[in-house]
Enzyme design. Structure first.
Site, PDB file in Angstrom:
ATOM      1  N   SER A 114     -32.126  -9.763  19.748  1.00 34.26           N
ATOM      2  CA  SER A 114     -30.717 -10.185  20.267  1.00 34.26           C
ATOM      3  C   SER A 114     -30.026 -10.916  19.235  1.00 34.26           C
ATOM      4  CB  SER A 114     -30.917 -10.724  21.693  1.00 34.26           C
ATOM      5  OG  SER A 114     -31.195 -11.972  21.579  1.00 34.26           O
ATOM      6  N   VAL A 117     -28.942 -14.620  21.072  1.00 38.53           N
ATOM      7  CA  VAL A 117     -29.891 -15.661  21.422  1.00 38.53           C
ATOM      8  C   VAL A 117     -31.036 -15.760  20.349  1.00 38.53           C
ATOM      9  CG1 VAL A 117     -31.717 -16.260  23.166  1.00 38.53           C
ATOM     10  CG2 VAL A 117     -29.875 -15.172  24.188  1.00 38.53           C
ATOM     11  N   CYS A 118     -31.668 -14.789  20.169  1.00 43.35           N
ATOM     12  CA  CYS A 118     -32.794 -14.837  19.375  1.00 43.35           C
ATOM     13  C   CYS A 118     -32.297 -15.048  17.753  1.00 43.35           C
ATOM     14  CB  CYS A 118     -33.363 -13.386  19.415  1.00 43.35           C
ATOM     15  SG  CYS A 118     -34.203 -13.032  20.896  1.00 43.35           S
ATOM     16  N   LEU A 119     -31.359 -14.359  17.415  1.00 42.97           N
ATOM     17  CA  LEU A 119     -30.573 -14.757  15.973  1.00 42.97           C
ATOM     18  C   LEU A 119     -29.587 -15.931  16.158  1.00 42.97           C
ATOM     19  CD1 LEU A 119     -29.885 -14.367  13.276  1.00 42.97           C
ATOM     20  CD2 LEU A 119     -28.301 -12.270  13.887  1.00 42.97           C
ATOM     21  N   PRO A 122     -31.315 -20.019  16.474  1.00 36.26           N
ATOM     22  CA  PRO A 122     -32.038 -20.561  15.408  1.00 36.26           C
ATOM     23  C   PRO A 122     -31.074 -20.710  14.035  1.00 36.26           C
ATOM     24  CG  PRO A 122     -33.136 -18.406  15.945  1.00 36.26           C
ATOM     25  CD  PRO A 122     -31.954 -18.891  17.057  1.00 36.26           C
TER      26      PRO A 122
END
Length: 168
Positions: A114, A117-119, A122
């Site tokens: 996603s 969020v996931c990208l 971080p």
């Protein structure tokens, strides 16, 4: 004044690939790109950078809830160690942060299942601690970002039509 932070060319010698949470269960929430296309893109990226000997770090968040890595990616990276974590931001897991640091690379190519969020988490954190974060996004997102960075205002036919109408 233009920044020079990203002026050094990204190469196999200075980059690492971070693959964040490409898990079977998380693909069910993908809506902005066809799932088959997303799978194809991440597997192709992983294969290409593996051939170039770029260090690759793979994570899975709560695999007991979201399932394993997608089989296509697992097949493309046989024997790769997966960092299983419970944190939302991968950098909040000390093992992940240490793995990234251990690569010795300052240019991080980050792909997450996603974007928001996931990208994003971080990538934003990485820039704050001195890394150059390169986000893997869809071609359409990339084009829109390039337009904006050059002063081009992207819009839709409806949007531009509404801009021209003074009164209904």
């Amino acid at each position: 004044m233009e920044t020079t932070k990203y002026s050094e060319r990204i190469t196999p010698e200075n980059a690492a690939l971070l693959l964040i949470d490409h898990q079977v269960g998380l693909f069910t929430g993908v809506r902005d790109i066809p799932v088959a296309e997303l799978k194809h893109n991440v597997v192709a990226l992983a294969k290409a950078l593996k051939v170039l000997s770029v260090p690759i770090i793979v994570t899975a968040t709560s695999p007991e809830m979201w399932g394993p890595l997608i089989p296509e990616l697992a097949e493309a990276l046989p024997g790769i160690s997966i960092i299983n974590r419970t944190t939302v931001n991968a950098f909040d897991d000390a093992r992940f942060a240490k793995a990234v640091e251990a690569t010795g690379r300052k240019k991080l190519i980050i792909a997450g299942v996603s974007t928001e969020v996931c990208l994003a988490l971080p990538a934003i954190f990485a820039t704050g601690i001195g890394y150059d974060a390169h986000a893997v996004i869809t071609p359409q997102q990339n084009a829109l970002n390039r337009f904006r960075s050059k002063g081009v205002f992207p819009g839709s036919r409806r949007g531009f039509g509404a801009l021209m109408i003074v009164h209904w």
